[in-house]
Design a protein around this motif. Structure first.
Motif, short mmCIF file in Angstrom:
data_model
loop_
_atom_site.label_atom_id
_atom_site.label_comp_id
_atom_site.label_asym_id
_atom_site.label_seq_id
_atom_site.Cartn_x
_atom_site.Cartn_y
_atom_site.Cartn_z
N HIS A 28 91.71 34.11 63.27
CA HIS A 28 92.39 35.10 62.44
C HIS A 28 93.88 34.86 62.43
O HIS A 28 94.53 34.95 61.41
CB HIS A 28 92.09 36.50 62.98
CG HIS A 28 91.96 37.51 61.88
ND1 HIS A 28 90.76 38.05 61.49
CD2 HIS A 28 92.89 38.07 61.09
CE1 HIS A 28 90.96 38.89 60.51
NE2 HIS A 28 92.25 38.94 60.24
N MET A 35 97.98 32.77 55.22
CA MET A 35 97.95 33.79 54.17
C MET A 35 99.32 34.43 53.97
O MET A 35 99.57 35.05 52.96
CB MET A 35 96.97 34.90 54.56
CG MET A 35 95.55 34.60 54.25
SD MET A 35 94.61 36.11 54.37
CE MET A 35 94.54 36.33 56.11
N TYR A 39 100.01 36.89 50.71
CA TYR A 39 99.83 38.34 50.74
C TYR A 39 101.11 39.04 51.14
O TYR A 39 101.88 38.54 51.92
CB TYR A 39 98.72 38.72 51.73
CG TYR A 39 97.35 38.33 51.25
CD1 TYR A 39 96.55 39.23 50.57
CD2 TYR A 39 96.88 37.06 51.49
CE1 TYR A 39 95.30 38.86 50.14
CE2 TYR A 39 95.62 36.68 51.05
CZ TYR A 39 94.84 37.59 50.38
OH TYR A 39 93.60 37.24 49.96
N SER A 66 83.44 47.65 55.66
CA SER A 66 84.16 46.42 55.37
C SER A 66 85.61 46.48 55.83
O SER A 66 86.30 45.47 55.87
CB SER A 66 84.10 46.13 53.86
OG SER A 66 84.89 47.09 53.19
N ARG A 90 98.08 45.04 55.20
CA ARG A 90 96.68 44.71 54.93
C ARG A 90 96.52 43.19 54.89
O ARG A 90 97.19 42.51 54.13
CB ARG A 90 96.25 45.28 53.58
CG ARG A 90 96.13 46.79 53.58
CD ARG A 90 96.01 47.30 52.16
NE ARG A 90 96.51 48.65 52.07
CZ ARG A 90 95.75 49.74 52.06
NH1 ARG A 90 94.45 49.62 52.11
NH2 ARG A 90 96.28 50.93 52.00
N TRP A 91 95.69 42.68 55.75
CA TRP A 91 95.39 41.25 55.76
C TRP A 91 93.91 41.13 55.53
O TRP A 91 93.12 41.35 56.43
CB TRP A 91 95.76 40.63 57.11
CG TRP A 91 97.16 40.89 57.53
CD1 TRP A 91 97.58 41.82 58.41
CD2 TRP A 91 98.34 40.19 57.09
NE1 TRP A 91 98.94 41.75 58.56
CE2 TRP A 91 99.43 40.77 57.77
CE3 TRP A 91 98.57 39.15 56.21
CZ2 TRP A 91 100.74 40.32 57.57
CZ3 TRP A 91 99.86 38.71 56.03
CH2 TRP A 91 100.93 39.29 56.70
N ASN A 92 93.53 40.78 54.30
CA ASN A 92 92.11 40.75 53.95
C ASN A 92 91.50 42.12 54.19
O ASN A 92 91.84 43.09 53.57
CB ASN A 92 91.38 39.65 54.71
CG ASN A 92 91.01 38.53 53.78
OD1 ASN A 92 91.28 38.60 52.60
ND2 ASN A 92 90.39 37.50 54.31
N GLN A 93 90.58 42.22 55.15
CA GLN A 93 89.97 43.52 55.40
C GLN A 93 90.63 44.29 56.54
O GLN A 93 90.27 45.43 56.80
CB GLN A 93 88.47 43.36 55.75
CG GLN A 93 87.60 43.15 54.53
CD GLN A 93 86.79 41.88 54.70
OE1 GLN A 93 86.58 41.42 55.81
NE2 GLN A 93 86.34 41.32 53.60
#
Lengths: 276, 263
Positions: A28, A35, A39, A66, A90-93
């Protein structure tokens, strides 16, 4: 994994998820850095100042499976609520609340400046301005291990209470305990100087944490925990610094305090610009 | 002990407390029965502290500093959860009579009261083995100190970045001659037949503390609680606004620094 040493990465980008295994955490963190450029921090829709929340504010009205709950969030009757004041990331979910000014949160690879507060049989306890004291075990303290082989080690002959050391964070346990390591325990003891305490958020993990001023013979160590040590370079701990060195140390310390006062990130380059 | 106190301290004000506190539904300071005093809340007032808050409710002035979470002292037994230690101090000039040396029973009661109000709000599991020290200084005790101290302390905890389930808002209600007064001053609570202090977590309306003094009948208590909950709802918006202002200011400053760093 030298993720933290890359310049420009905010220390809070090293994200720790609550539930996944260690492998997932490492993946992660690496993914987070890739990312990072794509993002941006997103906040609640329709909010004037993007992404800023207070304690008790609802972040996600319907938090289904999710959504991965990060630090600073709570699950209350199906919705995700902030438990800290700060900015929503927010990083992805993964949804977490990044505090705007919190205590120092240690991460692997950080260089910290700390003071020995307790000497125990096989370790020293170090105050690094975090929630709990950090641990410097004898086994990780470099050269001291060789001494141990000869017989019982006198811990106090190496480091005693009140000594300042510059160490690197080796591990952060699940209960929050920080483990430090140094190359050589005796050499890590910092010679006479001064420590400037500034908010930890202003010192990011960077490539170089030490800066030398050759002209005056002083050195500065930029600890990620907000403790900046400035003092004589290479002298023994018993040496009395000369008046020029003291003046140079004070000048550098004032520069650091001034930069911190306006919220400027403290880097060797920034201090160099002020004190050549 | 009481005799000793009278002999040593000189009353601050020579005039007596007023006998009548309500006249035709209007209070001494011109408020209506269910009106709050002027409220001022600000966080981040003590630079050395991890978090701090200053609260002014009319003539009640309270300053709170939160230090930590930091390593608990050795003599404290091991705990999986963190601890919140509250120490309330009434400044010697805060009350009508000069305070005594050391911690008075009133200060001990306030400390216990504020601690109870805060413990339910903080996520103690987020800082195991550590303790957060909350120092409350009452600069002027104009009435409702427990409520003001609890509210200010919760804001200071939020300012310190300690994880909270919710902020705490607290207010007091007094019953004088059958009338319920919201947020009483010392003159008003001096004449009360019953008083209560209610501290709650506003989002879920969970009560963290309820202190009642004097004599209350069942229906009176119900009415008093309803009034207190209404007062807390009013106070909640003020408290949240204070936190929001501080967070927005900090976020704006950070963005400014980032822009400067990139420039």
């Amino acid at each position: 994994m030298h993720v933290d040493h890359r310049r420009g990465i905010h220390s809070s980008a090293t994200v720790r998820c609550r539930s996944p295994s260690t492998l997932a955490t490492i993946t992660h963190s690496a993914a987070v850095c890739r990312m990072e450029s794509k993002y941006q921090a997103l906040g609640r829709p329709g909010e004037g100042t993007v992404g800023v929340v207070c304690v008790g504010d609802v972040i996600e009205p319907q938090a289904n499976d999710s959504v991965l709950r990060g630090h600073g969030t709570l699950l209350r009757s199906g919705s995700l609520v902030a438990s800290r004041c700060g900015r929503v990331q927010r990083w992805n979910q993964l949804v977490l609340v990044e505090p705007l000014a919190g205590a120092y949160a240690a991460a692997v690879g950080h260089v910290v400046v700390g003071r020995i507060v307790q000497v125990e049989a096989t370790r020293w306890l170090v105050d690094i301005h975090a929630t709990t004291l950090a641990v410097l075990p004898l086994s990780t303290a470099g050269g001291a291990v060789r001494k141990a082989a000869e017989g019982a080690v006198d811990m106090r002959s190496i480091l005693v209470e009140g000594d300042l050391i510059a160490a690197e964070v080796q591990a952060v346990r699940s209960d929050g305990q920080v483990q430090l390591h140094v190359r050589d325990a005796v050499a890590s003891k910092l010679p006479p100087g001064t420590v400037v305490d500034i908010p930890a958020a202003l010192v990011r993990p960077q490539r170089k944490h030490v800066h030398h001023w050759a002209a005056t013979g002083i050195k500065a160590v930029f600890g990620c925990n907000g403790a900046i040590w400035i003092g004589v370079d290479g002298g023994s701990s018993a040496a009395v610094p000369g008046i020029e060195q003291v003046q140079a140390v004070v000048q550098a310390a004032t520069a650091v305090r001034a930069l911190a006062g306006v919220g400027q990130a403290i880097t060797p380059a920034a201090v160099e610009r002020m004190v050549p | 002990m009481a005799g000793q106190r009278e002999a040593q301290s000189v009353p601050w004000f020579a005039d007596e407390r007023p006998a009548e506190v309500i006249a035709d539904g209007v209070r001494l300071d011109g408020r209506s029965l269910e009106e709050f005093r002027n409220v001022f809340l600000k966080t981040g007032v003590i630079s050395q502290a991890s978090g701090s808050a200053y609260a002014e409710f009319g003539h009640t002035k309270v300053m709170v500093g939160v230090y930590g979470p930091r390593q608990s002292e050795r003599r404290v037994e091991y705990s999986e959860q963190g601890r919140i230690n509250v120490d309330v101090k009434l400044a010697s000039f805060a009350t009508r009579q000069r305070g005594i040396f050391g911690q008075s029973p009133e200060e001990r009661e306030l400390s216990a009261g504020v601690q109870a109000a805060l413990e339910a709000a903080a996520d103690l599991a987020s800082f195991p083995k550590a303790s957060a020290d909350v120092y409350v200084l009452v600069l002027e005790a104009g009435g409702g100190e427990l409520g003001v101290a609890a509210t200010a302390a919760a804001l200071a905890l939020a300012d310190a970045g300690i994880e909270l389930f919710d902020i705490v808002v607290a207010c007091s209600v007094s019953r004088v001659d059958g009338c319920l007064l919201l947020d009483p001053s010392t003159d008003e609570s001096f004449r009360e037949q019953g008083g209560l202090v209610l501290a709650l977590l506003p989002t879920s309306n969970e009560v963290t503390q309820l202190v009642s003094r004097g004599r209350w009948s069942g229906s009176q208590l119900r009415e008093g609680l309803e009034l207190a909950m209404g007062g807390c709802a009013q106070l909640e918006s003020a408290a949240r606004q204070c936190l929001k202002d501080a967070v927005v200011a900090a976020a704006a400053k950070q963005r400014q620094q980032q822009q400067q760093a990139q420039a």
